[in-house]
Design an enzyme around this catalytic site. Structure first.
Site, short mmCIF file in Angstrom:
data_model
loop_
_atom_site.label_atom_id
_atom_site.label_comp_id
_atom_site.label_asym_id
_atom_site.label_seq_id
_atom_site.Cartn_x
_atom_site.Cartn_y
_atom_site.Cartn_z
N HIS A 157 -4.76 -11.87 0.09
CA HIS A 157 -5.38 -10.58 -0.21
C HIS A 157 -4.37 -9.48 -0.47
CE1 HIS A 157 -9.68 -11.53 0.73
NE2 HIS A 157 -9.08 -12.55 1.31
N ASP A 365 -0.16 -2.62 -3.68
CA ASP A 365 -1.45 -3.02 -3.13
C ASP A 365 -1.91 -4.30 -3.81
OD1 ASP A 365 -3.61 -2.77 -1.41
OD2 ASP A 365 -4.01 -0.70 -1.97
#
Length: 463
Positions: A157, A365
């Site tokens: 993730h 991110d």
């Protein structure tokens, strides 16, 4: 068709239709488990004086949940240590914050072995195992050592680091080798996928890359980019609920004729909050006519408060926001409203809709679902503008946002000015394209792509 066994560090099943305070990971996994019966396994979040290996099973929100308790030493070395003081900063290119301590690595290996031992009795022949995130990279290796032959998939993730960054990690080759005990490894973005392939090409003696299949360490691994989406239908339905409407009305009343810029993030150094505040300050300097006409609402939810780096970033943000407010505020205007608390997703939906600009500027991110939630929350007749960091995985999918370099104050300042002044026709055109993309790549599409690839019947030939 076998069951789906989901394994993650923490288990956080949905408890209400509005989504509560559930994060992107929890909501995405819940969506997957609605489609495929099975078990969600992970740490309970509780500690015990002595590790027993006992598994607690319950039914929560229509999902079978199995959890185990860990010792305090496990939590300190595996979770606070290797996961969040070593891998998290390293994978976000913050080697200046990365702690390379042998005890952390030993704790990480020990807890992954404990996960394998305790989940093993739950895995039946024909089941598919889906392991999530950087906490559990060695889990497939531990399961294979215990005789598990089921297909096992892994999804990361967070970003995968550049090769020269990863090689600063002691035993980096062993970490990568552990991934080759999976059948499928998924990444959030093409950038992360390319970084992983680059490592395999140059840092493994027998590494080969052939499209979506990699060979190294005497084994094959299928890989792909599977950008995670959001549950668009559920989120837009929440917008129609009483909570979202009340929050929208509350925010609109607080605007007092001003325009609002919104930022919503976990309190984390990877989110670029200090750089964001300084860029907003630059905007106020560059555009003095906008002073008292606009404000930034930054919601920063505290996290990992036991980790020193997080205590430090909170202190710096308190100082920067206070300095900016002290320099620019007037008796009836504060340029930054800085809030350290969490909000429900249905509350955030109303807050997002009230904002003229969504400011999503992480330094690095994996994806960033806030960018997608902001777009989904907008009024089609008068949508706001998304400003998005080029270093968020979402930037690969959301080209109609204003893409910025978060390290440049001037770049972000200019984008804020452009977003606030953008004509309605352009805002509508950009929003329509972004919204179409959200619907086409929502959480169901992500789930279906990954699970279909994991459940592919063909066996992997030896390299």
């Amino acid at each position: 068709m076998g069951r789906l066994i989901v394994v993650s560090n923490r288990v956080s099943p949905p408890r209400d239709a509005g989504g509560g305070s559930q994060g992107g990971l929890a909501m995405a996994l819940a969506a997957a488990l609605r489609e495929h019966s099975g078990v969600w396994f992970g740490w309970s979040g509780r500690t015990t004086e002595a590790y027993t290996g006992q598994v607690g099973v319950q039914r929560v929100g229509g999902v079978t949940v199995a959890t185990l308790d860990l010792e305090d030493q496990d939590v300190q070395e595996y979770y606070n240590g290797y996961a969040n003081k070593t891998l998290w900063p390293l994978f976000h290119h913050r080697i200046d914050l990365t702690a390379y301590e042998r005890a952390y690595g030993e704790g990480y290996a020990r807890v992954n072995a404990r996960f394998a031992e305790t989940v093993l009795p739950l895995i039946e022949p024909g089941d598919f195992v889906w392991v999530h995130d950087y906490h559990l990279i060695p889990l497939a290796q531990e399961l294979r050592r215990r005789g598990v032959t089921n297909r096992i998939g892994f999804f990361l993730h967070i970003p995968w680091p550049a090769r020269h960054m990863l090689t600063t990690l002691p035993r980096h080759a062993q970490l990568v080798e552990a991934l080759f005990d999976y059948d499928l490894a998924g990444f959030q973005s093409e950038d992360s996928l390319e970084a992983f392939c680059d490592y395999v090409r140059h840092e493994t003696p027998d590494g080969r890359v052939d499209g979506g299949r990699l060979s190294a360490f005497g084994r094959n691994l299928d890989v792909g980019a599977f950008p995670i989406g959001m549950d668009v239908a559920e989120f837009t339905a929440a917008l129609e609920g009483a909570t979202a409407r009340e929050e929208l009305e509350r925010m609109q009343a607080s605007l007092v004729g001003r325009q609002m810029i919104i930022g919503v993030d976990r309190l984390d150094y990877s989110k670029g909050l200090e750089e964001r505040f300084l860029a907003y300050e630059q905007f106020l300097i560059d555009n003095p006519d906008q002073q008292e006409k606009v404000f930034l609402l930054q919601i920063a939810t505290p996290s990992r408060e036991d980790v020193e780096a997080y205590q430090e970033i909170r202190g710096r943000l308190d100082g920067v926001s206070g300095r900016i407010n002290g320099a620019f505020a007037t008796v009836d205007w504060v340029p930054i409203r800085y809030v350290n608390r969490s909000y429900r997703r249905d509350q955030l939906a109303g807050i997002y809709r009230a904002a003229k600009v969504g400011l999503v500027t992480p330094l690095r991110d994996g994806m960033n679902l806030v960018a997608k939630e902001y777009v989904a929350a907008q009024d089609p007749a008068d949508p706001g503008v998304l400003i998005l960091s080029r270093f968020a995985g979402a930037a690969e999918q959301m080209g109609e946002a204003l893409i910025v370099n978060p390290f440049s104050r001037e770049d972000v300042s200019d984008a804020i000015a452009r977003g606030l002044a953008m004509p309605l026709n352009e805002r509508r055109r950009r929003w329509e394209v972004l919204m179409e993309g959200l619907k086409a790549t929502d959480v169901s599409a992500w789930r279906d792509r990954f699970v279909s690839a994991l459940m592919a019947p063909e066996a992997r030939p030896a390299p």
